[in-house]
Design a protein around this motif. Structure first.
Motif, short mmCIF file in Angstrom:
data_model
loop_
_atom_site.label_atom_id
_atom_site.label_comp_id
_atom_site.label_asym_id
_atom_site.label_seq_id
_atom_site.Cartn_x
_atom_site.Cartn_y
_atom_site.Cartn_z
N SER A 310 -30.36 -1.08 -12.20
CA SER A 310 -30.80 -1.03 -13.60
C SER A 310 -29.91 -1.85 -14.51
CB SER A 310 -30.83 0.42 -14.09
OG SER A 310 -29.52 0.97 -14.10
N MET A 311 -28.72 -2.24 -14.05
CA MET A 311 -27.78 -3.00 -14.87
C MET A 311 -27.89 -4.50 -14.65
SD MET A 311 -26.48 -0.60 -16.56
CE MET A 311 -25.22 -1.50 -17.43
N LYS A 312 -28.81 -4.94 -13.79
CA LYS A 312 -28.92 -6.37 -13.53
C LYS A 312 -29.49 -7.13 -14.71
CE LYS A 312 -29.27 -6.11 -8.49
NZ LYS A 312 -30.13 -6.41 -7.30
N LYS A 313 -30.39 -6.50 -15.44
CA LYS A 313 -31.04 -7.15 -16.57
C LYS A 313 -31.09 -6.18 -17.74
CE LYS A 313 -35.29 -9.58 -17.91
NZ LYS A 313 -36.64 -10.00 -17.49
N PHE A 314 -30.75 -6.67 -18.93
CA PHE A 314 -30.69 -5.79 -20.09
C PHE A 314 -32.07 -5.23 -20.42
CE2 PHE A 314 -31.15 -5.21 -24.70
CZ PHE A 314 -30.23 -4.20 -24.89
N HIS A 315 -32.07 -3.95 -20.76
CA HIS A 315 -33.29 -3.26 -21.16
C HIS A 315 -32.91 -2.20 -22.20
CE1 HIS A 315 -36.97 -0.73 -20.79
NE2 HIS A 315 -37.54 -1.89 -20.54
N VAL A 316 -33.87 -1.81 -23.02
CA VAL A 316 -33.59 -0.83 -24.05
C VAL A 316 -33.16 0.51 -23.46
CG1 VAL A 316 -35.95 0.04 -24.23
CG2 VAL A 316 -34.47 0.08 -26.25
N THR A 317 -33.49 0.78 -22.21
CA THR A 317 -33.08 2.03 -21.58
C THR A 317 -31.57 2.13 -21.41
OG1 THR A 317 -33.47 1.02 -19.40
CG2 THR A 317 -35.23 2.37 -20.33
N TRP A 318 -30.86 1.02 -21.53
CA TRP A 318 -29.39 1.08 -21.47
C TRP A 318 -28.83 1.99 -22.55
CZ3 TRP A 318 -26.64 -4.21 -20.21
CH2 TRP A 318 -27.11 -4.68 -18.97
N TRP A 319 -29.54 2.12 -23.68
CA TRP A 319 -29.06 2.98 -24.75
C TRP A 319 -29.05 4.45 -24.36
CZ3 TRP A 319 -26.68 1.78 -29.26
CH2 TRP A 319 -26.71 0.43 -29.64
N ALA A 320 -29.67 4.79 -23.23
CA ALA A 320 -29.64 6.17 -22.76
C ALA A 320 -28.25 6.60 -22.32
CB ALA A 320 -30.63 6.35 -21.60
N TYR A 321 -27.35 5.64 -22.10
CA TYR A 321 -25.97 5.99 -21.75
C TYR A 321 -25.19 6.53 -22.95
CZ TYR A 321 -26.64 3.26 -17.44
OH TYR A 321 -27.10 2.77 -16.23
N SER A 322 -25.41 5.97 -24.11
CA SER A 322 -24.55 6.22 -25.26
C SER A 322 -24.75 7.61 -25.87
CB SER A 322 -24.80 5.15 -26.33
OG SER A 322 -24.01 5.39 -27.47
N PHE A 323 -25.99 8.01 -26.08
CA PHE A 323 -26.27 9.28 -26.77
C PHE A 323 -25.67 10.49 -26.06
CE2 PHE A 323 -29.42 12.82 -27.12
CZ PHE A 323 -29.08 13.22 -28.40
N PRO A 324 -25.89 10.69 -24.75
CA PRO A 324 -25.28 11.84 -24.08
C PRO A 324 -23.75 11.78 -24.07
CG PRO A 324 -27.08 10.96 -22.78
CD PRO A 324 -26.78 9.95 -23.84
N LEU A 325 -23.17 10.57 -23.93
CA LEU A 325 -21.72 10.46 -23.94
C LEU A 325 -21.13 10.90 -25.28
CD1 LEU A 325 -20.97 7.14 -22.01
CD2 LEU A 325 -20.34 9.46 -21.35
N SER A 326 -21.81 10.57 -26.38
CA SER A 326 -21.33 10.98 -27.70
C SER A 326 -21.37 12.50 -27.83
CB SER A 326 -22.19 10.33 -28.79
OG SER A 326 -22.09 8.93 -28.74
N LEU A 327 -22.43 13.13 -27.33
CA LEU A 327 -22.52 14.59 -27.39
C LEU A 327 -21.44 15.23 -26.53
CD1 LEU A 327 -26.39 15.12 -27.20
CD2 LEU A 327 -24.93 15.14 -29.22
N LEU A 328 -21.16 14.65 -25.36
CA LEU A 328 -20.10 15.18 -24.49
C LEU A 328 -18.74 15.04 -25.17
CD1 LEU A 328 -19.21 16.34 -21.77
CD2 LEU A 328 -19.15 13.99 -20.88
#
Length: 399
Positions: A310-328
């Motif tokens: 999933s990291m080979k090509k940029f996609h808007v789904t990459w933003w799914a990493y940031s939100f849960p990390l901020s809550l953690l």
């Protein structure tokens, strides 16, 4: 010359490959292909219409991440009784940095909200498709989650004001309406319905209720907060067990969509924060939710191969990493304030720094690859159309 040879017949066969689509890939493809006839008849489609047909509720991942990051920065830089040396590192950040981040989150959320309102007005059929889709309906919680997080991080509106209370009702009522729709289906459509439609994005409905519970607790509305918390946590237990039993690993989601696995971290993290606000302290229940989210985070980080494709090509789904990390990271801050130990503060600093770093990298990468968020130009469409015609002629000649 014979009459039978006077006309040359050419047969053009267009083969349409079969696609196997999972989760919100189907929704994205529907959004991109709904107006195929319109695009074929006119290659020069208005730019606004092109944006609206491509834009969908999944893009609110960006605003959710920015708003949760703004809340993280607000808690990190606000004065408190914690005098631990590691916590003081974040006091060096100027307040203007937080104001800029909050303004950026506000601008992004307002822009996306306006685009989606226009989409509802001009392309209502697409919005209806999202509402009926098993993944798209979950992302309809995203704008309201973003507004609630932005409200809690606001430097201008405090929880004891009338404006805060009015905004809370405006943002929570749509969440309750969506709850009735989604949870009602789970309850009435048979015992296997949830097992069929459940996916990691189903946790967004839970997160919406828990974020609303925390905002209500900040206003002192304990009964309302407990109501929203019980609604969210009861369904979280059902969703978590369902997903835990049916997800089979790499084949559960297409490679492009695997970052949504990080939503497993978000639900228990925000549950920890919500219960802390309700009870007034980071007690045993809050710690249990925090430890669960920390364990799930370690479980995902220990499997980098799951996200490699999933990291080979940029996609808007990459933003799914940031939100849960901020809550953690937010839950880690509350845990460090309660425990007041060196290990707890080190964990808080590491998770907070990681969350900030991921958000900054995503902002930079999105800015560089902003072309994928915009529709293709008319020149590109014309070129692609000519290419398709050429390939059809070539296929005809080969036959």
């Amino acid at each position: 010359m014979d009459e039978s040879h006077s006309e040359t017949q050419i047969e053009v066969v267009v083969e349409s490959p079969k696609l196997i689509i999972n989760n919100d890939t189907a929704l994205n493809l529907h959004n991109n292909n709904t107006n195929v006839k319109t695009k074929s008849s006119s290659t020069k489609q208005p730019i606004l219409s092109s944006i609206l047909t491509k834009f969908h509720a999944g893009y609110f991942r960006i605003s959710m991440s920015l708003c949760s990051q703004a809340l993280l920065w607000k808690i990190l830089v606000e004065p408190n009784d914690d005098v631990h040396s590691l916590r003081q590192v974040f006091r060096l950040v100027p307040s203007t940095a937080f104001n800029f981040l909050w303004s950026l989150a506000l601008f992004t959320l307002v822009l996306q909200s306006l685009l989606y309102i226009l989409r509802c007005l001009l392309h209502f059929q697409m919005v209806k498709t999202e509402f009926l889709h098993q993944v798209g309906v979950n992302y309809l919680f995203a704008p309201w989650i973003s507004w609630l997080l932005l409200l809690q991080s606001s430097p201008f509106v405090t929880p004891n004001t009338l404006y805060y209370q009015v905004f809370w009702w405006v943002f929570v009522v749509p969440i309750v309406v969506l709850d009735v729709k989604i949870y009602g289906q789970w309850l009435t459509k048979g015992k296997r319905f949830l097992a069929t439609v459940a996916n990691p994005t189903s946790q967004l409905s839970v997160i919406g209720n828990l974020v609303a519970a925390r905002a209500a607790a900040e206003m002192g509305w304990k009964e309302t907060a407990v109501c929203m918390f019980s609604l969210g946590i009861a369904h979280y237990l059902v969703v978590f067990v369902t997903l835990y039993q049916r997800l089979s690993g790499d084949n559960a989601l297409p490679a492009m969509l695997r970052p949504v696995f990080f939503l497993f971290i978000g639900a228990p993290s925000v549950a920890s924060l919500a219960w802390c606000s309700i009870s007034g302290k980071f007690d045993i229940a809050s710690k249990m939710f925090f430890f669960l989210s920390l364990f799930l985070f370690m479980s995902l980080v220990a499997r980098p191969e799951l996200f490699r494709k999933s990291m080979k090509k940029f996609h808007v789904t990459w933003w799914a990493y940031s939100f849960p990390l901020s809550l953690l990271a937010l839950a880690a801050i509350k845990y460090a304030e309660e425990v007041k130990g060196g290990i707890a503060h080190a964990l808080m600093v590491v998770l907070s720094a990681l969350s900030v770093l991921v958000c900054v990298v995503l902002i930079a990468v999105t800015a560089v690859n902003s072309n994928i968020l915009l529709p293709p130009s008319s020149t590109s469409s014309t070129t692609r159309s000519n290419t398709n015609k050429t390939s059809s002629i070539s296929r005809c000649d080969s036959r």
